[in-house]
Design an enzyme around this catalytic site. Structure first.
Site, PDB file in Angstrom:
ATOM      1  N   ARG A 141      40.756  16.387 -50.858  1.00 47.90           N
ATOM      2  CA  ARG A 141      40.583  15.260 -49.910  1.00 47.90           C
ATOM      3  C   ARG A 141      39.844  15.653 -48.648  1.00 47.90           C
ATOM      4  O   ARG A 141      40.070  15.104 -47.573  1.00 47.90           O
ATOM      5  CB  ARG A 141      41.935  14.640 -49.563  1.00 47.90           C
ATOM      6  CG  ARG A 141      42.625  14.060 -50.769  1.00 47.90           C
ATOM      7  CD  ARG A 141      43.782  13.172 -50.412  1.00 47.90           C
ATOM      8  NE  ARG A 141      44.401  12.688 -51.627  1.00 47.90           N
ATOM      9  CZ  ARG A 141      45.298  13.373 -52.318  1.00 47.90           C
ATOM     10  NH1 ARG A 141      45.696  14.557 -51.901  1.00 47.90           N
ATOM     11  NH2 ARG A 141      45.797  12.878 -53.426  1.00 47.90           N
ATOM     12  N   LYS A 163      25.550  11.354 -44.738  1.00 48.78           N
ATOM     13  CA  LYS A 163      25.454  10.701 -46.050  1.00 48.78           C
ATOM     14  C   LYS A 163      25.416  11.793 -47.114  1.00 48.78           C
ATOM     15  O   LYS A 163      24.532  12.661 -47.094  1.00 48.78           O
ATOM     16  CB  LYS A 163      24.182   9.864 -46.148  1.00 48.78           C
ATOM     17  CG  LYS A 163      24.309   8.483 -45.566  1.00 48.78           C
ATOM     18  CD  LYS A 163      23.113   7.633 -45.989  1.00 48.78           C
ATOM     19  CE  LYS A 163      23.145   6.267 -45.354  1.00 48.78           C
ATOM     20  NZ  LYS A 163      21.949   5.479 -45.704  1.00 48.78           N
ATOM     21  N   GLU A 205       8.434  11.882 -43.016  1.00 50.78           N
ATOM     22  CA  GLU A 205       9.619  11.369 -42.306  1.00 50.78           C
ATOM     23  C   GLU A 205       9.451  11.580 -40.800  1.00 50.78           C
ATOM     24  O   GLU A 205       9.962  10.805 -39.997  1.00 50.78           O
ATOM     25  CB  GLU A 205      10.904  12.075 -42.799  1.00 50.78           C
ATOM     26  CG  GLU A 205      11.138  12.025 -44.308  1.00 50.78           C
ATOM     27  CD  GLU A 205      11.622  10.664 -44.824  1.00 50.78           C
ATOM     28  OE1 GLU A 205      11.855   9.753 -44.012  1.00 50.78           O
ATOM     29  OE2 GLU A 205      11.740  10.520 -46.066  1.00 50.78           O
ATOM     30  N   LYS A 247      17.054  11.052 -35.135  1.00 46.25           N
ATOM     31  CA  LYS A 247      18.012  10.678 -36.190  1.00 46.25           C
ATOM     32  C   LYS A 247      19.413  10.591 -35.590  1.00 46.25           C
ATOM     33  O   LYS A 247      20.191   9.677 -35.899  1.00 46.25           O
ATOM     34  CB  LYS A 247      17.957  11.680 -37.341  1.00 46.25           C
ATOM     35  CG  LYS A 247      19.040  11.426 -38.407  1.00 46.25           C
ATOM     36  CD  LYS A 247      18.536  11.025 -39.750  1.00 46.25           C
ATOM     37  CE  LYS A 247      19.665  10.522 -40.641  1.00 46.25           C
ATOM     38  NZ  LYS A 247      19.527  10.852 -42.035  1.00 46.25           N
ATOM     39  N   GLU A 257      25.737   2.240 -41.165  1.00 44.13           N
ATOM     40  CA  GLU A 257      24.764   1.211 -41.510  1.00 44.13           C
ATOM     41  C   GLU A 257      25.374  -0.178 -41.431  1.00 44.13           C
ATOM     42  O   GLU A 257      25.251  -0.977 -42.353  1.00 44.13           O
ATOM     43  CB  GLU A 257      24.219   1.481 -42.919  1.00 44.13           C
ATOM     44  CG  GLU A 257      22.716   1.364 -42.988  1.00 44.13           C
ATOM     45  CD  GLU A 257      22.131   1.957 -44.254  1.00 44.13           C
ATOM     46  OE1 GLU A 257      22.373   3.140 -44.528  1.00 44.13           O
ATOM     47  OE2 GLU A 257      21.436   1.228 -44.954  1.00 44.13           O
ATOM     48  N   ARG A 262      20.592   1.509 -38.297  1.00 43.53           N
ATOM     49  CA  ARG A 262      20.263   2.609 -39.206  1.00 43.53           C
ATOM     50  C   ARG A 262      19.216   2.186 -40.236  1.00 43.53           C
ATOM     51  O   ARG A 262      18.496   3.008 -40.781  1.00 43.53           O
ATOM     52  CB  ARG A 262      21.542   3.159 -39.875  1.00 43.53           C
ATOM     53  CG  ARG A 262      21.327   4.515 -40.529  1.00 43.53           C
ATOM     54  CD  ARG A 262      22.620   5.264 -40.858  1.00 43.53           C
ATOM     55  NE  ARG A 262      22.309   6.510 -41.560  1.00 43.53           N
ATOM     56  CZ  ARG A 262      23.134   7.532 -41.705  1.00 43.53           C
ATOM     57  NH1 ARG A 262      24.345   7.503 -41.215  1.00 43.53           N
ATOM     58  NH2 ARG A 262      22.759   8.612 -42.369  1.00 43.53           N
ATOM     59  N   ASN A 266      14.598   3.016 -42.843  1.00 35.12           N
ATOM     60  CA  ASN A 266      14.009   2.651 -44.140  1.00 35.12           C
ATOM     61  C   ASN A 266      12.550   2.234 -44.035  1.00 35.12           C
ATOM     62  O   ASN A 266      11.969   1.746 -45.015  1.00 35.12           O
ATOM     63  CB  ASN A 266      14.792   1.500 -44.780  1.00 35.12           C
ATOM     64  CG  ASN A 266      16.183   1.925 -45.148  1.00 35.12           C
ATOM     65  OD1 ASN A 266      16.400   3.082 -45.496  1.00 35.12           O
ATOM     66  ND2 ASN A 266      17.128   1.020 -45.043  1.00 35.12           N
ATOM     67  N   HIS A 269      10.212   2.685 -46.856  1.00 36.13           N
ATOM     68  CA  HIS A 269      11.005   3.134 -48.006  1.00 36.13           C
ATOM     69  C   HIS A 269      11.173   2.096 -49.108  1.00 36.13           C
ATOM     70  O   HIS A 269      11.353   2.464 -50.257  1.00 36.13           O
ATOM     71  CB  HIS A 269      12.378   3.638 -47.542  1.00 36.13           C
ATOM     72  CG  HIS A 269      12.327   5.042 -47.005  1.00 36.13           C
ATOM     73  ND1 HIS A 269      11.592   5.395 -45.904  1.00 36.13           N
ATOM     74  CD2 HIS A 269      12.910   6.190 -47.452  1.00 36.13           C
ATOM     75  CE1 HIS A 269      11.728   6.684 -45.673  1.00 36.13           C
ATOM     76  NE2 HIS A 269      12.524   7.202 -46.600  1.00 36.13           N
ATOM     77  N   HIS A 273      10.322   3.545 -52.645  1.00 34.51           N
ATOM     78  CA  HIS A 273      11.227   3.628 -53.802  1.00 34.51           C
ATOM     79  C   HIS A 273      10.592   2.988 -55.029  1.00 34.51           C
ATOM     80  O   HIS A 273      10.725   3.492 -56.151  1.00 34.51           O
ATOM     81  CB  HIS A 273      12.577   2.970 -53.478  1.00 34.51           C
ATOM     82  CG  HIS A 273      13.357   3.718 -52.440  1.00 34.51           C
ATOM     83  ND1 HIS A 273      14.237   3.112 -51.581  1.00 34.51           N
ATOM     84  CD2 HIS A 273      13.370   5.031 -52.109  1.00 34.51           C
ATOM     85  CE1 HIS A 273      14.761   4.013 -50.766  1.00 34.51           C
ATOM     86  NE2 HIS A 273      14.253   5.188 -51.065  1.00 34.51           N
ATOM     87  N   HIS A 286       8.871  12.525 -52.640  1.00 35.54           N
ATOM     88  CA  HIS A 286       9.419  11.422 -51.851  1.00 35.54           C
ATOM     89  C   HIS A 286       8.579  11.158 -50.592  1.00 35.54           C
ATOM     90  O   HIS A 286       8.217  10.016 -50.301  1.00 35.54           O
ATOM     91  CB  HIS A 286      10.872  11.725 -51.483  1.00 35.54           C
ATOM     92  CG  HIS A 286      11.493  10.704 -50.587  1.00 35.54           C
ATOM     93  ND1 HIS A 286      11.741   9.410 -50.996  1.00 35.54           N
ATOM     94  CD2 HIS A 286      11.874  10.766 -49.288  1.00 35.54           C
ATOM     95  CE1 HIS A 286      12.264   8.723 -49.992  1.00 35.54           C
ATOM     96  NE2 HIS A 286      12.355   9.527 -48.935  1.00 35.54           N
TER      97      HIS A 286
END
Ligand SMILES: NC(=O)c1ccc[n+]([C@@H]2O[C@H](COP(=O)([O-])OP(=O)(O)OC[C@H]3O[C@@H](n4cnc5c(N)ncnc54)[C@H](O)[C@@H]3O)[C@@H](O)[C@H]2O)c1
Ligand SMILES: [Zn+2]
Length: 387
Positions: A141, A163, A205, A247, A257, A262, A266, A269, A273, A286
């Site tokens: 945990r 994340k 980025e 960031k 988010e 946040r 994107n 993006h 994607h 990427h």
């Protein structure tokens, strides 16, 4: 002379504070705030940093390709600080961000009989950081994890913000958790060994941060593009430091988010994607897809009269001077209807409506819904062939 030598071989080190306590003080007895350390030759001192966190035992999980180099440096430093260390390595590549690899790590942790006082150190790029962060979040945990990013993408993006996660056959990052690290150590010297294509890809980025949040940083990137392209140490230090600060700015204000801030990360993006999916993962890196995605997005913004052509040209010139693609034949034969369908499936869309983060000037973006598909298609076409 001695001072000059010192300046040439050592860049300034910086600590960036990520402050996350205000919104969780009631639920967590342990501070979730942490520091990002940026500089050169700091891997050697990681033992002291971890030791100061009251750690006596650690597991170093590193990317196979750097296990003997940076993984070894981290291990030596921990041992020099009297921390007992076990080492595990992860096969390089996106395929390792899987439940199979997670299970292997969970079992290794069990075999090593590690407990909640053990610190986990993730040494590698975004793959090792995301996977190890997820395994640390879920084993017993929750174990303390330190992120030691060794790629540009990881130093400016993935190691910051908590994340973590793995991929499923149905899609990327579908299983995961928010799990903040105890600290991040970004040693820019580790970037020396990065293959050029990986390094340049990470710069996309960086340009993104300038476009969405910081016009001065964007201009600094324009003025220093050649030095950055050549991995000049001082320039690289500023690139990583400023990107990490930006960031952090976003993560502190919208960790999960929720407020929408946040989502500005994107930018480019939604297109990227779809480009990655239609060309098959691995065809475009990427960052390359993000570069193309930002070009489609800035042209879409221009066609909506959000900004003028000079902004389009400045972004294009900066991306080109850093070695990033602004149009590619790889996308030539792709059906634009397929693109639209994939973009509508993107999890960042709301209720199937296409939603885009678009700039209205350099350093500022807004979220736009319900955009005419014809304009979106035209924007995509502009990056479909070398012009
Ligand atoms: N968690 C987040 O917020 C977040 C944000 C952005 C990206 N990501 C994830 O990050 C991953 C991509 O990260 P990445 O670009 O770092 O990829 P990566 O981890 O696959 O690393 C790229 C390549 O570089 C090699 N490598 C790593 N460090 C090296 C070094 N110092 N010298 C030489 N080679 C080195 C690796 O073996 C690999 O082959 C994706 O899975 C993406 O989903 C996560
Ligand atoms: Zn990205």
């Amino acid at each position: 002379m001695i001072l000059n030598e010192w300046r040439r071989h050592n860049v300034k080190r910086h600590e960036i504070h990520v402050r996350l306590d205000d919104n969780t003080a009631a639920t967590s007895p342990v501070s979730r705030s942490y520091k990002i350390h940026v500089g050169d030759e700091i891997l050697q001192h990681i033992g002291d940093l971890v030791r100061n966190d009251n750690v006596q035992r650690a597991v170093v999980v590193s990317d196979q390709s750097i296990n003997e180099s940076h993984g070894h440096t981290v291990t030596r430093s921990l041992e020099a600080a009297s921390i007992t260390v076990d080492r595990l390595s992860i096969p390089s590549g996106e395929a390792s961000k899987s439940l199979v690899e997670s299970e292997r790590l969970w079992n290794e942790f069990a075999r090593l009989e590690i407990d909640r006082k053990t610190a986990i150190l993730a040494v590698g790029g975004g793959v090792v950081g995301d996977l190890t962060g997820f395994v640390a979040a879920t084993f017993s945990r929750g174990l303390r994890v330190w992120q030691i990013p060794t790629t540009l993408v990881a130093q400016v993006d993935s190691a910051i913000g908590g994340k973590t996660g793995v991929n499923l056959p149905a899609g990327k990052n579908l299983v995961g958790a928010f799990w903040q690290p105890r600290g991040v150590v970004a040693d820019i010297n580790t970037l020396n060994s990065l293959p050029d294509r990986e390094y340049v890809s990470g710069l996309a980025e960086v340009v993104k941060y300038g476009m969405i949040l910081d016009p001065d940083f964007f201009q600094w990137l324009e003025n220093n593009a050649n030095l950055i392209r050549g991995r000049d140490k001082e320039s690289l230090n500023h690139v990583v430091r400023r990107s990490a600060e930006l960031k952090t700015f976003v993560v502190e204000r919208d960790e999960r988010e929720i407020t929408g801030l946040r989502a500005c990360l994107n930018y480019g993006h939604t297109f990227a994607h779809a480009f990655e999916t239609t060309t098959g993962y691995g065809t475009l890196l990427h960052g390359e897809a993000v570069s193309l995605g930002m070009m489609a997005a800035v042209r879409l913004a221009c066609s909506l009269s959000l900004l003028d052509q000079t902004v389009v040209e400045r972004q294009q010139k900066l991306l080109e001077s850093l070695g990033l693609p602004v149009a590619t034949p790889v996308l030539n034969n792709i059906n634009t209807d397929d693109f639209l369908k994939i973009m509508a499936r993107d999890k960042k869309t709301v209720g199937g409506n296409l939603r885009f983060v678009l700039p209205d000037k350099i350093g500022h973006v807004k979220t736009m819904d319900d955009i005419d598909c014809i304009l979106v298609t035209s924007a995509i076409k502009t990056v479909c062939c070398v012009v």
